[in-house]
Design a protein around this motif. Sequence first.
Motif, PDB file in Angstrom:
ATOM      1  N   ALA A  60      18.028  -9.618   1.980  1.00 43.97           N
ATOM      2  CA  ALA A  60      18.600  -8.927   3.138  1.00 43.97           C
ATOM      3  C   ALA A  60      17.525  -8.408   4.077  1.00 43.97           C
ATOM      4  O   ALA A  60      17.822  -8.088   5.231  1.00 43.97           O
ATOM      5  N   GLY A  61      16.294  -8.313   3.577  1.00 43.70           N
ATOM      6  CA  GLY A  61      15.188  -7.843   4.403  1.00 43.70           C
ATOM      7  C   GLY A  61      14.553  -6.555   3.941  1.00 43.70           C
ATOM      8  O   GLY A  61      13.570  -6.095   4.537  1.00 43.70           O
ATOM      9  N   TYR A  62      15.093  -5.962   2.894  1.00 42.72           N
ATOM     10  CA  TYR A  62      14.554  -4.687   2.428  1.00 42.72           C
ATOM     11  C   TYR A  62      13.210  -4.860   1.719  1.00 42.72           C
ATOM     12  O   TYR A  62      13.009  -5.798   0.956  1.00 42.72           O
ATOM     13  N   GLN A  63      12.322  -3.898   1.962  1.00 37.34           N
ATOM     14  CA  GLN A  63      11.133  -3.715   1.144  1.00 37.34           C
ATOM     15  C   GLN A  63      11.467  -2.727   0.033  1.00 37.34           C
ATOM     16  O   GLN A  63      12.085  -1.691   0.299  1.00 37.34           O
ATOM     17  N   LEU A  64      11.054  -3.042  -1.189  1.00 34.98           N
ATOM     18  CA  LEU A  64      11.232  -2.123  -2.304  1.00 34.98           C
ATOM     19  C   LEU A  64       9.935  -1.341  -2.480  1.00 34.98           C
ATOM     20  O   LEU A  64       8.888  -1.925  -2.812  1.00 34.98           O
ATOM     21  N   VAL A  65       9.987  -0.051  -2.229  1.00 33.85           N
ATOM     22  CA  VAL A  65       8.777   0.764  -2.190  1.00 33.85           C
ATOM     23  C   VAL A  65       8.970   2.034  -3.030  1.00 33.85           C
ATOM     24  O   VAL A  65      10.092   2.428  -3.355  1.00 33.85           O
ATOM     25  N   ALA A  66       7.861   2.675  -3.357  1.00 34.72           N
ATOM     26  CA  ALA A  66       7.916   3.957  -4.062  1.00 34.72           C
ATOM     27  C   ALA A  66       8.285   5.062  -3.078  1.00 34.72           C
ATOM     28  O   ALA A  66       8.198   4.900  -1.854  1.00 34.72           O
ATOM     29  N   VAL A  67       8.693   6.203  -3.626  1.00 37.15           N
ATOM     30  CA  VAL A  67       9.225   7.273  -2.778  1.00 37.15           C
ATOM     31  C   VAL A  67       8.200   7.819  -1.808  1.00 37.15           C
ATOM     32  O   VAL A  67       8.564   8.231  -0.692  1.00 37.15           O
ATOM     33  N   ASP A  68       6.924   7.848  -2.185  1.00 36.95           N
ATOM     34  CA  ASP A  68       5.925   8.374  -1.261  1.00 36.95           C
ATOM     35  C   ASP A  68       5.763   7.466  -0.045  1.00 36.95           C
ATOM     36  O   ASP A  68       5.412   7.941   1.046  1.00 36.95           O
ATOM     37  N   THR A  69       6.042   6.185  -0.201  1.00 39.63           N
ATOM     38  CA  THR A  69       5.978   5.253   0.925  1.00 39.63           C
ATOM     39  C   THR A  69       7.215   5.358   1.801  1.00 39.63           C
ATOM     40  O   THR A  69       7.108   5.378   3.031  1.00 39.63           O
ATOM     41  N   CYS A  70       8.385   5.462   1.192  1.00 42.87           N
ATOM     42  CA  CYS A  70       9.624   5.432   1.974  1.00 42.87           C
ATOM     43  C   CYS A  70       9.837   6.697   2.790  1.00 42.87           C
ATOM     44  O   CYS A  70      10.721   6.740   3.652  1.00 42.87           O
ATOM     45  N   LEU A  71       9.021   7.709   2.571  1.00 39.16           N
ATOM     46  CA  LEU A  71       9.093   8.922   3.392  1.00 39.16           C
ATOM     47  C   LEU A  71       8.252   8.817   4.648  1.00 39.16           C
ATOM     48  O   LEU A  71       8.276   9.727   5.486  1.00 39.16           O
ATOM     49  N   GLY A  72       7.511   7.732   4.786  1.00 39.65           N
ATOM     50  CA  GLY A  72       6.689   7.562   5.974  1.00 39.65           C
ATOM     51  C   GLY A  72       5.670   8.677   6.097  1.00 39.65           C
ATOM     52  O   GLY A  72       4.985   9.032   5.128  1.00 39.65           O
ATOM     53  N   SER A  73       5.575   9.269   7.281  1.00 34.90           N
ATOM     54  CA  SER A  73       4.586  10.316   7.524  1.00 34.90           C
ATOM     55  C   SER A  73       4.873  11.593   6.750  1.00 34.90           C
ATOM     56  O   SER A  73       4.012  12.472   6.656  1.00 34.90           O
ATOM     57  N   ASP A  74       6.074  11.712   6.192  1.00 33.32           N
ATOM     58  CA  ASP A  74       6.411  12.887   5.379  1.00 33.32           C
ATOM     59  C   ASP A  74       5.967  12.733   3.927  1.00 33.32           C
ATOM     60  O   ASP A  74       6.077  13.678   3.140  1.00 33.32           O
ATOM     61  N   GLY A  75       5.484  11.560   3.563  1.00 33.81           N
ATOM     62  CA  GLY A  75       4.991  11.347   2.215  1.00 33.81           C
ATOM     63  C   GLY A  75       3.542  11.793   2.086  1.00 33.81           C
ATOM     64  O   GLY A  75       2.873  12.102   3.065  1.00 33.81           O
ATOM     65  N   GLU A  76       3.061  11.831   0.863  1.00 29.55           N
ATOM     66  CA  GLU A  76       1.675  12.169   0.584  1.00 29.55           C
ATOM     67  C   GLU A  76       1.322  11.583  -0.769  1.00 29.55           C
ATOM     68  O   GLU A  76       2.183  11.069  -1.472  1.00 29.55           O
ATOM     69  N   TRP A  77       0.035  11.640  -1.123  1.00 27.22           N
ATOM     70  CA  TRP A  77      -0.369  11.202  -2.462  1.00 27.22           C
ATOM     71  C   TRP A  77       0.361  12.079  -3.467  1.00 27.22           C
ATOM     72  O   TRP A  77       0.321  13.314  -3.374  1.00 27.22           O
ATOM     73  N   PRO A  78       1.075  11.476  -4.416  1.00 20.07           N
ATOM     74  CA  PRO A  78       1.984  12.254  -5.264  1.00 20.07           C
ATOM     75  C   PRO A  78       1.335  12.920  -6.470  1.00 20.07           C
ATOM     76  O   PRO A  78       2.038  13.297  -7.416  1.00 20.07           O
ATOM     77  N   TYR A  79       0.023  13.081  -6.430  1.00 23.45           N
ATOM     78  CA  TYR A  79      -0.685  13.668  -7.561  1.00 23.45           C
ATOM     79  C   TYR A  79      -1.764  14.636  -7.076  1.00 23.45           C
ATOM     80  O   TYR A  79      -2.199  14.598  -5.927  1.00 23.45           O
ATOM     81  N   GLU A  80      -2.212  15.464  -7.989  1.00 24.93           N
ATOM     82  CA  GLU A  80      -3.439  16.229  -7.826  1.00 24.93           C
ATOM     83  C   GLU A  80      -4.446  15.698  -8.834  1.00 24.93           C
ATOM     84  O   GLU A  80      -4.148  15.635 -10.035  1.00 24.93           O
ATOM     85  N   TYR A  81      -5.620  15.306  -8.347  1.00 26.72           N
ATOM     86  CA  TYR A  81      -6.653  14.794  -9.250  1.00 26.72           C
ATOM     87  C   TYR A  81      -7.240  15.952 -10.051  1.00 26.72           C
ATOM     88  O   TYR A  81      -7.672  16.956  -9.491  1.00 26.72           O
ATOM     89  N   ILE A  82      -7.258  15.793 -11.360  1.00 25.86           N
ATOM     90  CA  ILE A  82      -7.805  16.816 -12.236  1.00 25.86           C
ATOM     91  C   ILE A  82      -9.117  16.367 -12.859  1.00 25.86           C
ATOM     92  O   ILE A  82     -10.081  17.124 -12.933  1.00 25.86           O
ATOM     93  N   GLY A  83      -9.175  15.117 -13.300  1.00 22.30           N
ATOM     94  CA  GLY A  83     -10.389  14.600 -13.936  1.00 22.30           C
ATOM     95  C   GLY A  83     -10.136  13.230 -14.515  1.00 22.30           C
ATOM     96  O   GLY A  83      -9.112  12.600 -14.261  1.00 22.30           O
ATOM     97  N   GLU A  84     -11.055  12.767 -15.295  1.00 21.94           N
ATOM     98  CA  GLU A  84     -10.908  11.454 -15.912  1.00 21.94           C
ATOM     99  C   GLU A  84      -9.847  11.505 -17.012  1.00 21.94           C
ATOM    100  O   GLU A  84      -9.666  12.543 -17.658  1.00 21.94           O
TER     101      GLU A  84
END
Length: 248
Positions: free
Chosen positions: A214-238
Amino acid sequence: MFAIAFTVLAALASINASPISSRQNGLQVINNCNVQGQVALTFDDGPYQYEQDVANDLNGGKGTFFLNGNNYVCIYDRVDQIRALHSQGHTLGSHTWSHADLTTLDEAGINQELEKVENAFIKILGLKPLYFRPPYGSYNDLVLQVLAQRGYKKAFLWSDDTEDASGASVSYSENILDGVKNDYPNPHLVLEHSVIQTTSTDVLPNSVWKLQQAGYQLVAVDTCLGSDGEWPYEYIGEPGTPDGSWTC
């Protein structure tokens, strides 16, 4: 007195409202995606044994997996599986430790449910999750307050529910996704469950190609929010190395 819990019915009733509601110190409650032509298929209640099958079913698309710490299995027994999903570019978020209805808990109980699964993410991935889905779609002001205090950016509800975890038939779930397909290019945020075998063996193989055709892209939630998305994690360490403390 804190507001009464918002139930699944309340969540569904809010679908026609704005897809984003700002609450509690910038924490946002998300009802739908923003970007035209994109669908976020989200999968709750894992890890279990079908997550990689679900990922393969997405046919090159990306999904979102909201993980428990100790629900169907112990999260520490699925370290390789979780790391594989992350390395494949799927987004992983918190779904509490034990799939508790957080509106039934006090502040200490809510913090414990969140902290235990955060610690597992940190050990396994070196990352703290900043995206969250409340079990049963149930939350109240106290839940939002604690999430905000812990640094969460988004709490996700949904626009469409295949009802796979409620015992819906394969055909019912497929009809929900057919409705999404027929609504192209409007965005959708779909609730599914990776722990339900027929979701990976029947529903997704029969529906993903239709959505993509149908034309849809299947994406994760951080992508489908466009400019309202962000990296969904806080880096803590290895990431850590499993040892005797990695138990539920």
